[in-house]
Design a protein around this motif. Structure first.
Motif, PDB file in Angstrom:
ATOM      1  N   GLN A 237      -4.915  -3.433  -3.827  1.00 29.82           N
ATOM      2  CA  GLN A 237      -3.334  -2.678  -3.985  1.00 29.82           C
ATOM      3  C   GLN A 237      -3.283  -1.284  -4.369  1.00 29.82           C
ATOM      4  O   GLN A 237      -4.264  -0.833  -4.515  1.00 29.82           O
ATOM      5  CB  GLN A 237      -3.027  -3.576  -5.525  1.00 29.82           C
ATOM      6  CG  GLN A 237      -2.719  -4.782  -5.738  1.00 29.82           C
ATOM      7  CD  GLN A 237      -2.079  -5.466  -6.906  1.00 29.82           C
ATOM      8  OE1 GLN A 237      -1.932  -4.507  -7.943  1.00 29.82           O
ATOM      9  NE2 GLN A 237      -1.697  -6.675  -7.133  1.00 29.82           N
ATOM     10  N   ARG A 238      -2.200  -0.594  -3.820  1.00 23.67           N
ATOM     11  CA  ARG A 238      -2.024   0.590  -4.279  1.00 23.67           C
ATOM     12  C   ARG A 238      -1.453   0.544  -5.558  1.00 23.67           C
ATOM     13  O   ARG A 238      -0.276   0.184  -5.834  1.00 23.67           O
ATOM     14  CB  ARG A 238      -1.135   1.040  -3.269  1.00 23.67           C
ATOM     15  CG  ARG A 238      -1.615   1.294  -1.610  1.00 23.67           C
ATOM     16  CD  ARG A 238      -0.611   2.157  -0.833  1.00 23.67           C
ATOM     17  NE  ARG A 238      -1.040   1.889   0.553  1.00 23.67           N
ATOM     18  CZ  ARG A 238      -1.936   2.597   1.225  1.00 23.67           C
ATOM     19  NH1 ARG A 238      -2.716   3.391   0.363  1.00 23.67           N
ATOM     20  NH2 ARG A 238      -2.119   2.572   2.304  1.00 23.67           N
ATOM     21  N   HIS A 239      -1.953   1.213  -6.407  1.00 28.74           N
ATOM     22  CA  HIS A 239      -1.576   1.233  -7.766  1.00 28.74           C
ATOM     23  C   HIS A 239      -0.628   2.334  -8.226  1.00 28.74           C
ATOM     24  O   HIS A 239      -1.100   3.377  -8.817  1.00 28.74           O
ATOM     25  CB  HIS A 239      -2.661   1.303  -8.750  1.00 28.74           C
ATOM     26  CG  HIS A 239      -3.700  -0.007  -8.712  1.00 28.74           C
ATOM     27  ND1 HIS A 239      -3.348  -1.080  -9.488  1.00 28.74           N
ATOM     28  CD2 HIS A 239      -4.675  -0.305  -7.774  1.00 28.74           C
ATOM     29  CE1 HIS A 239      -4.373  -2.023  -9.069  1.00 28.74           C
ATOM     30  NE2 HIS A 239      -5.077  -1.585  -8.061  1.00 28.74           N
ATOM     31  N   ILE A 240       0.611   2.171  -7.705  1.00 23.72           N
ATOM     32  CA  ILE A 240       1.558   3.100  -7.815  1.00 23.72           C
ATOM     33  C   ILE A 240       2.777   2.799  -8.751  1.00 23.72           C
ATOM     34  O   ILE A 240       3.515   3.679  -9.083  1.00 23.72           O
ATOM     35  CB  ILE A 240       2.310   3.527  -6.383  1.00 23.72           C
ATOM     36  CG1 ILE A 240       2.994   2.313  -6.067  1.00 23.72           C
ATOM     37  CG2 ILE A 240       1.311   3.782  -5.271  1.00 23.72           C
ATOM     38  CD1 ILE A 240       3.903   2.547  -4.514  1.00 23.72           C
ATOM     39  N   TYR A 241       2.561   1.800  -9.661  1.00 24.80           N
ATOM     40  CA  TYR A 241       3.524   1.439 -10.550  1.00 24.80           C
ATOM     41  C   TYR A 241       2.795   1.189 -11.786  1.00 24.80           C
ATOM     42  O   TYR A 241       3.757   1.076 -12.755  1.00 24.80           O
ATOM     43  CB  TYR A 241       4.667  -0.061 -10.004  1.00 24.80           C
ATOM     44  CG  TYR A 241       5.367   0.628  -8.962  1.00 24.80           C
ATOM     45  CD1 TYR A 241       6.165   1.607  -9.112  1.00 24.80           C
ATOM     46  CD2 TYR A 241       5.403  -0.366  -7.890  1.00 24.80           C
ATOM     47  CE1 TYR A 241       6.944   1.818  -7.870  1.00 24.80           C
ATOM     48  CE2 TYR A 241       6.123   0.123  -6.650  1.00 24.80           C
ATOM     49  CZ  TYR A 241       6.783   1.188  -6.711  1.00 24.80           C
ATOM     50  OH  TYR A 241       7.889   1.307  -5.373  1.00 24.80           O
ATOM     51  N   ASP A 242       1.656   0.795 -11.917  1.00 23.19           N
ATOM     52  CA  ASP A 242       1.063   0.225 -13.092  1.00 23.19           C
ATOM     53  C   ASP A 242       0.347   1.342 -13.774  1.00 23.19           C
ATOM     54  O   ASP A 242      -0.022   1.278 -14.881  1.00 23.19           O
ATOM     55  CB  ASP A 242       0.249  -0.808 -13.029  1.00 23.19           C
ATOM     56  CG  ASP A 242      -0.957  -0.522 -11.898  1.00 23.19           C
ATOM     57  OD1 ASP A 242      -0.829   0.427 -11.013  1.00 23.19           O
ATOM     58  OD2 ASP A 242      -1.845  -1.407 -11.660  1.00 23.19           O
ATOM     59  N   LYS A 243       0.443   2.788 -13.175  1.00 24.05           N
ATOM     60  CA  LYS A 243      -0.055   3.819 -13.875  1.00 24.05           C
ATOM     61  C   LYS A 243       0.409   4.977 -13.205  1.00 24.05           C
ATOM     62  O   LYS A 243       0.968   4.862 -12.228  1.00 24.05           O
ATOM     63  CB  LYS A 243      -1.600   3.784 -14.102  1.00 24.05           C
ATOM     64  CG  LYS A 243      -2.175   3.420 -12.532  1.00 24.05           C
ATOM     65  CD  LYS A 243      -3.642   3.357 -12.526  1.00 24.05           C
ATOM     66  CE  LYS A 243      -4.527   3.392 -11.144  1.00 24.05           C
ATOM     67  NZ  LYS A 243      -5.926   3.206 -11.440  1.00 24.05           N
ATOM     68  N   THR A 244      -0.146   6.183 -13.367  1.00 23.40           N
ATOM     69  CA  THR A 244       0.264   7.539 -13.214  1.00 23.40           C
ATOM     70  C   THR A 244       1.720   7.626 -12.845  1.00 23.40           C
ATOM     71  O   THR A 244       2.006   8.263 -11.700  1.00 23.40           O
ATOM     72  CB  THR A 244      -0.549   7.847 -11.791  1.00 23.40           C
ATOM     73  OG1 THR A 244      -1.823   7.168 -11.845  1.00 23.40           O
ATOM     74  CG2 THR A 244      -0.906   9.212 -11.391  1.00 23.40           C
ATOM     75  N   GLN A 245       2.606   7.441 -14.032  1.00 22.93           N
ATOM     76  CA  GLN A 245       4.061   7.414 -13.812  1.00 22.93           C
ATOM     77  C   GLN A 245       4.463   9.245 -14.006  1.00 22.93           C
ATOM     78  O   GLN A 245       3.851   9.827 -14.962  1.00 22.93           O
ATOM     79  CB  GLN A 245       4.757   6.631 -14.688  1.00 22.93           C
ATOM     80  CG  GLN A 245       4.389   5.066 -14.283  1.00 22.93           C
ATOM     81  CD  GLN A 245       4.697   4.701 -12.805  1.00 22.93           C
ATOM     82  OE1 GLN A 245       5.943   4.742 -12.588  1.00 22.93           O
ATOM     83  NE2 GLN A 245       3.887   4.528 -11.935  1.00 22.93           N
ATOM     84  N   PRO A 246       5.514   9.558 -13.469  1.00 22.36           N
ATOM     85  CA  PRO A 246       5.990  10.955 -13.929  1.00 22.36           C
ATOM     86  C   PRO A 246       6.315  11.235 -15.236  1.00 22.36           C
ATOM     87  O   PRO A 246       6.022  12.179 -15.564  1.00 22.36           O
ATOM     88  CB  PRO A 246       7.059  10.954 -12.859  1.00 22.36           C
ATOM     89  CG  PRO A 246       7.485   9.597 -12.657  1.00 22.36           C
ATOM     90  CD  PRO A 246       6.475   8.861 -12.643  1.00 22.36           C
ATOM     91  N   GLU A 247       6.498   9.987 -16.121  1.00 22.19           N
ATOM     92  CA  GLU A 247       7.067  10.295 -17.544  1.00 22.19           C
ATOM     93  C   GLU A 247       5.569  10.730 -18.340  1.00 22.19           C
ATOM     94  O   GLU A 247       5.713  11.484 -19.284  1.00 22.19           O
ATOM     95  CB  GLU A 247       7.462   9.057 -18.205  1.00 22.19           C
ATOM     96  CG  GLU A 247       9.022   8.730 -17.461  1.00 22.19           C
ATOM     97  CD  GLU A 247       8.473   7.664 -16.530  1.00 22.19           C
ATOM     98  OE1 GLU A 247       9.640   6.599 -16.305  1.00 22.19           O
ATOM     99  OE2 GLU A 247       7.716   7.575 -15.665  1.00 22.19           O
TER     100      GLU A 247
END
Length: 536
Positions: A237-247
């Motif tokens: 997977q590309r882990h773009i939603y489960d971590k590294t969020q802008p908040e």
């Protein structure tokens, strides 16, 4: 010269408490054991120690599953022991950094025990809870690094909770402002006890996508992995939603504001993201977030001058005023001499790799045992303790091979313990023990000590800019420049000697670093896995 913060250009020695020294004879290293070895650590010429987790924990992930942030696990000692460790380290000129795991706790933590009971208690929103899909399956496709779904069913709430690692490591909900405030308090508890800094584990995992969107698939040819097995579906997977969020950036600013209220505190964030070099830059840019970051980019199997050059140059191009930190080994990856050397692993490679790491621009984390040139240990399935390795055996054998106890002497268990240790001390490590290497002037240990002492006087290596130069495909070459000083550093990545033609013949040989090489005019001859340092 303007006074530099202590951590700029520092060498930070990582101590894995379970495996440094067992002082009470139970087979597991402890805080008194670290205290007993502080003279040795100070003799290495390092500036600080980073102590991996010693907090109260059920030890499902060997301390990275914390059940009480403000207490020491009895396995390692007491709060008095950590206070004594800080005091004794400071008396020897060593700073003390501790490992903080902010993104998740143990499922045995009192907060989670309360949160899981109902949807309306005081801690009900402190963890990441989600209703099931219509068919009862998890709310999205997120995966745990240690295998399987990142969601675990909790019948008491009739909901799933998120765990990016083991199911016994539930993720805190940083969208809850009370959680942020509480975690700042947990950090300040240790600031008030006198620690000098924090290594922040998995710091880009704190926030998740509030909408719980599923991650997109990753093409097969891109499933290379960074810090986890390529056989692990996590790499699919590309882990773009489960971590590294802008908040997360706003929370890091709150964390930095707390650090800035204390004197000379440093923060070092561990980064594992889809674009770790970019995230490293984002998390340390602007002097209002983390002081330093590091990632798994040099903790891989890639070993070539071009890879090192490309990795460091890419980060340098993104950092702006940020400050990097580099590591080639830690408690999560195979020992560097085995990972990079394979059958060619030996003392010459170990000496060169240490010197190369200490010469890059930035600060450095040096994992215990790298000063001895310890290779990776091959263990049987029955000997494994790491749940990660047990799950993915035999294709991936986990992290125990780099976590075996330090060999201090020639006794049965290498002087680590008087009883059978939690992981074995193998004969190959006992042959490389500290006592033997101290007596051998050509040992990796003595080379390590010579180089770190020499480096203390080289401001260009500690604080200078870096500029790579292409002189030979087998040689990593770069200039370090600071306050009018310019040093050319060359490292032979080949098991064969090689000749390098320098841009001119105005270079002067620097001595005291412990490496032998030959310079004739503008012709530099480097032995196998050799290194050279020239004043330009």
């Amino acid at each position: 010269m303007q006074q530099q913060p202590w951590w700029r250009g520092a060498i930070i020695y990582q101590v894995y408490p379970r495996s440094l020294m067992d002082a009470n004879g139970d087979g597991v290293g402890d805080l008194p054991g670290i205290i007993n070895r502080l003279d040795y650590i100070a003799s290495l010429g390092v500036d600080a120690i980073w102590v991996s987790p010693f907090f109260r924990s059920p030890m499902k992930d060997f301390g990275y599953d914390i059940s009480d942030y403000r207490d020491v696990d009895p396995l390692f000692g007491t709060l008095n022991d950590i206070d004594e460790l800080i005091q004794q380290a400071h008396a020897r000129g060593l700073k003390v950094m501790i490992d903080q795991v902010l993104s998740h706790t143990s499922d045995q933590h009192a907060w989670f025990q309360q949160s899981r009971e109902s949807r309306d208690n005081e801690k009900s929103d402190w963890y990441v809870w989600a209703d099931p899909s219509e068919d009862g399956t998890p709310p999205n496709n997120w995966l745990a690094i240690f295998g399987g779904s990142a969601w675990e069913w909790e019948p008491r709430r009739g909901q799933y909770y998120l765990h990016n690692f083991l199911k016994s490591q539930p993720d805190l909900n940083y969208h809850c402002i009370e959680v942020q405030a509480q975690m700042l308090d947990e950090v300040e508890f240790w600031l008030q006890r006198g620690v000098d800094g924090f290594r922040l584990d998995a710091i880009n995992f704190c926030f998740h996508d509030k909408s719980l969107r599923s991650n997109p698939a990753k093409p097969v040819d891109e499933r290379e992995g960074r810090g986890f097995s390529e056989d692990n579906p996590y790499a699919f997977q590309r882990h773009i939603y489960d971590k590294t969020q802008p908040e997360n950036l706003q929370f890091l600013q709150k964390l930095r504001a707390l650090f800035d209220r204390y004197d000379q505190i440093v923060s070092l964030g561990e980064i594992s993201s889809e674009n770790s070099l970019q995230t490293m830059a984002d998390y340390s840019r602007g002097n209002d977030k983390l002081h330093m970051t590091y990632s798994f980019e040099l903790l891989t199997d890639d070993f070539s001058p071009q890879y090192i050059r490309d990795t460091v140059s890419t980060l340098e191009s993104k950092l702006a005023e940020g400050w990097p930190c580099w590591a080639v080994g830690n408690h999560d990856v195979a020992r560097v001499v085995s990972r990079w050397g394979g059958a060619k692993a030996g003392d010459a490679l170990a000496k060169m790799v240490n010197a190369m790491l200490f010469s890059l621009r930035g600060s450095v984390c040096s994992y215990q045992g790298e000063e001895l040139g310890l290779p990776e240990v091959s263990l049987t399935l029955e000997q494994l303790q790491d749940p990660y390795g047990i799950t993915f055996w035999p294709r991936f054998k986990g992290r125990d091979g780099c976590r075996t106890p330090m060999p201090w002497g020639d006794t049965e268990h290498g002087g680590f313990s008087s009883v059978e240790p939690w992981l074995p001390v193998v004969e190959e490590h006992r042959r490389r023990n500290v006592a033997r290497q101290i007596k051998n002037q050509s040992s990796v240990l003595n080379a390590y000590q010579r180089f770190t002492q020499w480096r203390k006087e080289q401001n260009s290596l500690r604080y200078g800019d870096i500029e790579f130069v292409d002189l030979n495909k087998n040689v990593l070459s770069f200039y370090r420049t600071f306050a009018g000083e310019r040093v050319l550093c060359c490292f032979n990545f080949s098991e064969e000697s090689c000749e390098v033609t320098l841009p001119d013949d105005s270079n002067q040989v620097l001595t005291g670093h412990g490496f032998d090489f030959k310079l004739t005019g503008n012709k530099l001859m480097l032995p196998e896995f050799g290194a050279s340092f020239l004043q330009c």
